[in-house]
Design a protein around this motif. Structure first.
Motif, mmCIF file in Angstrom:
data_model
loop_
_atom_site.group_PDB
_atom_site.id
_atom_site.type_symbol
_atom_site.label_atom_id
_atom_site.label_comp_id
_atom_site.label_asym_id
_atom_site.label_seq_id
_atom_site.Cartn_x
_atom_site.Cartn_y
_atom_site.Cartn_z
ATOM 1 N N GLY A 84 -4.619 -0.684 -14.742
ATOM 2 C CA GLY A 84 -5.590 -0.800 -15.828
ATOM 3 C C GLY A 84 -6.409 0.479 -15.918
ATOM 4 O O GLY A 84 -5.939 1.574 -15.673
ATOM 5 N N GLU A 85 -7.633 0.311 -16.269
ATOM 6 C CA GLU A 85 -8.507 1.457 -16.446
ATOM 7 C C GLU A 85 -9.382 1.702 -15.232
ATOM 8 O O GLU A 85 -9.857 2.811 -15.020
ATOM 9 N N ASN A 86 -9.672 0.670 -14.449
ATOM 10 C CA ASN A 86 -10.572 0.809 -13.311
ATOM 11 C C ASN A 86 -9.778 0.719 -12.020
ATOM 12 O O ASN A 86 -8.722 0.097 -11.955
ATOM 13 N N SER A 87 -10.300 1.323 -10.968
ATOM 14 C CA SER A 87 -9.655 1.304 -9.663
ATOM 15 C C SER A 87 -10.471 0.462 -8.715
ATOM 16 O O SER A 87 -11.686 0.413 -8.801
ATOM 17 N N SER A 88 -9.766 -0.201 -7.800
ATOM 18 C CA SER A 88 -10.428 -1.061 -6.830
ATOM 19 C C SER A 88 -10.562 -0.311 -5.519
ATOM 20 O O SER A 88 -9.800 0.611 -5.245
ATOM 21 N N PRO A 89 -11.478 -0.721 -4.670
ATOM 22 C CA PRO A 89 -11.634 -0.038 -3.383
ATOM 23 C C PRO A 89 -10.434 -0.285 -2.492
ATOM 24 O O PRO A 89 -9.728 -1.284 -2.622
ATOM 25 N N PRO A 90 -10.121 0.633 -1.557
ATOM 26 C CA PRO A 90 -8.942 0.498 -0.701
ATOM 27 C C PRO A 90 -9.102 -0.672 0.246
ATOM 28 O O PRO A 90 -10.210 -1.039 0.638
ATOM 29 N N PRO A 91 -7.990 -1.317 0.617
ATOM 30 C CA PRO A 91 -8.061 -2.444 1.542
ATOM 31 C C PRO A 91 -8.410 -1.967 2.938
ATOM 32 O O PRO A 91 -8.277 -0.797 3.266
ATOM 33 N N SER A 92 -8.825 -2.935 3.778
ATOM 34 C CA SER A 92 -9.193 -2.576 5.137
ATOM 35 C C SER A 92 -7.972 -2.304 5.991
ATOM 36 O O SER A 92 -8.008 -1.487 6.905
ATOM 37 N N ALA A 93 -6.858 -3.006 5.718
ATOM 38 C CA ALA A 93 -5.643 -2.808 6.498
ATOM 39 C C ALA A 93 -4.923 -1.556 6.036
ATOM 40 O O ALA A 93 -4.903 -1.234 4.858
ATOM 41 N N PRO A 94 -4.305 -0.791 6.986
ATOM 42 C CA PRO A 94 -3.581 0.421 6.585
ATOM 43 C C PRO A 94 -2.297 0.070 5.864
ATOM 44 O O PRO A 94 -1.753 -1.019 6.005
ATOM 45 N N MET A 95 -1.816 0.996 5.058
ATOM 46 C CA MET A 95 -0.556 0.788 4.352
ATOM 47 C C MET A 95 0.589 0.685 5.350
ATOM 48 O O MET A 95 0.574 1.328 6.402
ATOM 49 N N PHE A 96 1.597 -0.090 4.979
ATOM 50 C CA PHE A 96 2.714 -0.306 5.893
ATOM 51 C C PHE A 96 3.473 0.992 6.167
ATOM 52 O O PHE A 96 3.882 1.249 7.296
ATOM 53 N N LEU A 97 3.673 1.805 5.145
ATOM 54 C CA LEU A 97 4.438 3.042 5.332
ATOM 55 C C LEU A 97 3.755 3.953 6.348
ATOM 56 O O LEU A 97 4.413 4.563 7.194
ATOM 57 N N GLU A 98 2.435 4.046 6.260
ATOM 58 C CA GLU A 98 1.716 4.877 7.221
ATOM 59 C C GLU A 98 1.800 4.271 8.619
ATOM 60 O O GLU A 98 2.001 4.984 9.615
ATOM 61 N N LYS A 99 1.652 2.951 8.685
ATOM 62 C CA LYS A 99 1.742 2.276 9.977
ATOM 63 C C LYS A 99 3.137 2.447 10.577
ATOM 64 O O LYS A 99 3.287 2.742 11.784
ATOM 65 N N ALA A 100 4.173 2.234 9.755
ATOM 66 C CA ALA A 100 5.545 2.386 10.241
ATOM 67 C C ALA A 100 5.808 3.824 10.677
ATOM 68 O O ALA A 100 6.472 4.070 11.700
ATOM 69 N N HIS A 101 5.302 4.790 9.914
ATOM 70 C CA HIS A 101 5.477 6.197 10.261
ATOM 71 C C HIS A 101 4.862 6.496 11.622
ATOM 72 O O HIS A 101 5.485 7.101 12.505
ATOM 73 N N ASP A 102 3.600 6.072 11.828
ATOM 74 C CA ASP A 102 2.910 6.365 13.087
ATOM 75 C C ASP A 102 3.597 5.671 14.263
ATOM 76 O O ASP A 102 3.784 6.269 15.331
ATOM 77 N N GLU A 103 4.004 4.430 14.076
ATOM 78 C CA GLU A 103 4.651 3.702 15.165
ATOM 79 C C GLU A 103 6.008 4.300 15.495
ATOM 80 O O GLU A 103 6.388 4.419 16.676
ATOM 81 N N PHE A 104 6.745 4.702 14.463
ATOM 82 C CA PHE A 104 8.046 5.337 14.675
ATOM 83 C C PHE A 104 7.890 6.632 15.466
ATOM 84 O O PHE A 104 8.629 6.890 16.438
ATOM 85 N N MET A 105 6.929 7.481 15.082
ATOM 86 C CA MET A 105 6.731 8.761 15.759
ATOM 87 C C MET A 105 6.255 8.554 17.192
ATOM 88 O O MET A 105 6.671 9.286 18.112
ATOM 89 N N ASN A 106 5.414 7.569 17.411
ATOM 90 C CA ASN A 106 4.927 7.313 18.768
ATOM 91 C C ASN A 106 6.051 6.884 19.699
ATOM 92 O O ASN A 106 6.047 7.211 20.892
ATOM 93 N N LYS A 107 7.038 6.144 19.170
ATOM 94 C CA LYS A 107 8.114 5.645 20.015
ATOM 95 C C LYS A 107 9.169 6.695 20.309
ATOM 96 O O LYS A 107 9.752 6.699 21.402
#
Length: 555
Positions: free
Chosen positions: A279-302
């Motif tokens: 739409g025209e307005n944006s909502s604030p970001p959620p408290s939980a991190p995005m899955f892609l970022e989470k998957a990226h960090d977990e993949f690199m850590n392993k």
């Protein structure tokens, strides 16, 4: 007779010995001479005639030959001639070739971004970038190993493709896809993606690439075959990413800054992607991190530290381009729910926007009042500062005037004191001068008086001396002198007497304490006169003696 043109040589055998005849006319008278033809030394890089070899090495070429059973490389441009049965030319090689080898001698050129793998007496030796010359039969070159960054598309191989890949050790020649995963790719299995199950058993197709590079070639070669490194990275990455997705629920995978559900007309299927606006307005970001970022960090850590320590391989990054829910009905429901959620979020965003507008108006009104109050306070402060400044300046002017008056008064008093001091000094100088003059006059008067008294005393003494001299020449004068001495003696002897003892003169006339009488005086005078006569007689006798001594000396 043989005529050899310029740029050619003639090949002949003379007595079973090979000879090359140069430019010119040659006359040979022998039945053992055999002519075999001519060769151009300009166009022919190598001329071989019996044991004679002529090589023309141009710039950018390397001549390979054997000499005394040893390989030699001729890399300097020029014309070379050899006449030996132990010399044998092999071939020319381009100087830019990465590997030039003849027997045990090798020239290896290693480019930047790769290393050379060699084994010296069975021990691994790594060649870094540069030109390396190896002249050892036990030092064997294996291959080149690239250390540049590579990318692998993660995909699940079928049985036929896996058998073909195991036989050829190469991936199927398939062009990588980009963007969203299409339905035809999923149905035919021709897409380069992997299929994973979520924690709630929903199949999801993921298109991802893994980037890696070799940072420690020696560790990599010692622990794994370089040809199998790509398979190891692919299979480990697929297994790791599959486990990450399998431990995640579908609603967690759908988490994003903004969830967008797109139809098949937009993406060829129902998938998840990041959308910057709804739409025209944006909502604030959620408290939980995005899955892609989470998957990226977990993949690199392993994988990152494990591959680095075990194989000397740096897993640089994983890039997940797109994800797709394979169940179309479920995808449609999620898309519909996502649309409803988006509408609710849009309405909430509108309400939030209106609330923000009202809040902003109130805030603007408060800020305007605050600005006016600050302006009034600033104006009042300016007036008070000006008034205070004026008072300060007036006080400073008054203090300056008082200071000037006090300074003038002090200067006048100082001048008066100075003049009075100068007058006193002048009076003191005049008084001192007059005292000096008076003192000088008094001193001169005292001096004159002293001189006069001295002169009087001197004259008196002279007169008394003269009188005494005159008197001393008469007996009366001598007696008078003796009386004067005696009177002075009696006066001095009786001075200070405090007690008088009476003595009868008739009893003790010889006592020194007896009173003086005429008899005593007469006796004393007689004694004194005797003293003078004796003195005169002694003086006369001494004079006679001295006169007699003088006469004797003269005689």
């Amino acid at each position: 007779m043989i005529s050899v043109p310029k740029g050619f040589v003639a090949k002949v055998f003379h007595g079973n010995k090979p000879r090359l005849l140069g430019e010119g006319t040659h006359v040979i008278e022998s039945t053992q001479c055999e002519y075999l033809g001519m060769e151009s030394i300009i166009t022919t890089p190598c001329i071989v005639h019996g044991t004679i070899t002529i090589l023309r090495v141009t710039r950018g070429e390397v001549g390979l030959a054997w000499s005394n059973n040893e390989p030699i490389f001729i890399d300097q441009p020029g014309l070379y001639e050899f006449d030996s049965a132990d010399f044998r030319f092999v071939e020319f090689k381009e100087a830019g070739e990465r590997l030039i080898s003849l027997g045990a001698k090798k020239i290896i050129q290693v480019y930047t971004g790769e290393v050379g793998i060699t084994y010296e007496q069975g021990e691994l030796r790594i060649l870094n970038n540069g030109r390396h010359l190896i002249d050892s039969s036990t030092h064997i070159f294996e291959c080149f190993l690239s250390t540049k960054q590579k990318s692998i598309r993660l995909r699940t191989l079928g049985d036929k493709e896996r058998e073909k890949h195991n036989d050829e050790h190469t991936l199927p020649n398939r062009k990588k896809g980009h963007g969203e995963i299409r339905d035809d790719e999923w149905e035919t299995g021709s897409g380069d993606f992997i299929v994973c199950d979520t924690r709630d058993l929903v199949k999801i197709a993921v298109r991802a690439d893994v980037f890696y590079s070799i940072t420690d070639p020696e560790k990599c070669i010692r622990n794994i075959d370089p040809d199998e490194l790509e398979d190891l990275v692919r299979e480990t990455a697929v297994a790791t990413l599959t486990n990450i997705i399998r431990s995640t629920a579908l609603n967690q995978i759908a988490q994003s800054e903004h969830v967008s559900a797109l139809g098949t007309s937009d993406t060829g299927g129902h998938g998840f992607q990041n959308s910057s606006k709804i739409g025209e307005n944006s909502s604030p970001p959620p408290s939980a991190p995005m899955f892609l970022e989470k998957a990226h960090d977990e993949f690199m850590n392993k994988l990152h530290d494990d591959f680095q320590l075990r194989y000397g391989v740096d897993i640089v990054n994983i890039r997940m381009e797109s994800m797709k829910i394979m169940d179309n009905e479920l995808s449609f429901q999620i898309s519909k729910q996502a649309l409803t959620t988006a509408q609710v979020e849009n309405e909430l965003a509108n309400l939030d926007g209106q609330s923000m507008i009202l809040t902003q108006k109130e805030r603007t009104s408060a800020e305007v009042q605050n600005i006016n109050a600050r302006a009034e306070a600033s104006a009042l402060k300016t007036r008070m500062d000006a008034e205070n400044q004026r008072k300060v300046e007036a006080a400073e002017s008054e203090a300056e005037a008082l200071k000037i008056a006090q300074k003038a008064k002090a200067e006048a008093e100082s001048a008066a004191i100075l003049m009075k001091a100068e007058a006193k000094a002048k009076a003191a100088e005049a008084e001192a001068e007059s005292f000096k003059i008076a003192t000088k006059a008094e001193a001169e008067a005292v001096l004159l008086k002293a001189e006069a008294e001295a002169e009087a005393i001197r004259m008196k003494a002279a007169a008394e001396s003269e009188r005494a001299e005159v008197i001393s020449k008469t007996k009366f004068g001598q007696q008078e002198c003796l009386l004067g001495i005696y009177s002075e003696m009696v006066k001095q002897s009786n001075s200070g007497v405090e007690k008088v003892v009476y003595l009868d003169p008739s009893v003790n006339r010889q006592s020194p304490f007896a009173l003086g009488s005429l008899d005593n005086l007469n006796r004393d005078l007689h004694s004194l006169s005797l003293v003078g006569i004796v003195s005169n007689a002694e003086a006369g006798i001494e004079g006679g003696v001295q006169a007699d001594r003088g006469e004797e000396k003269q005689m």
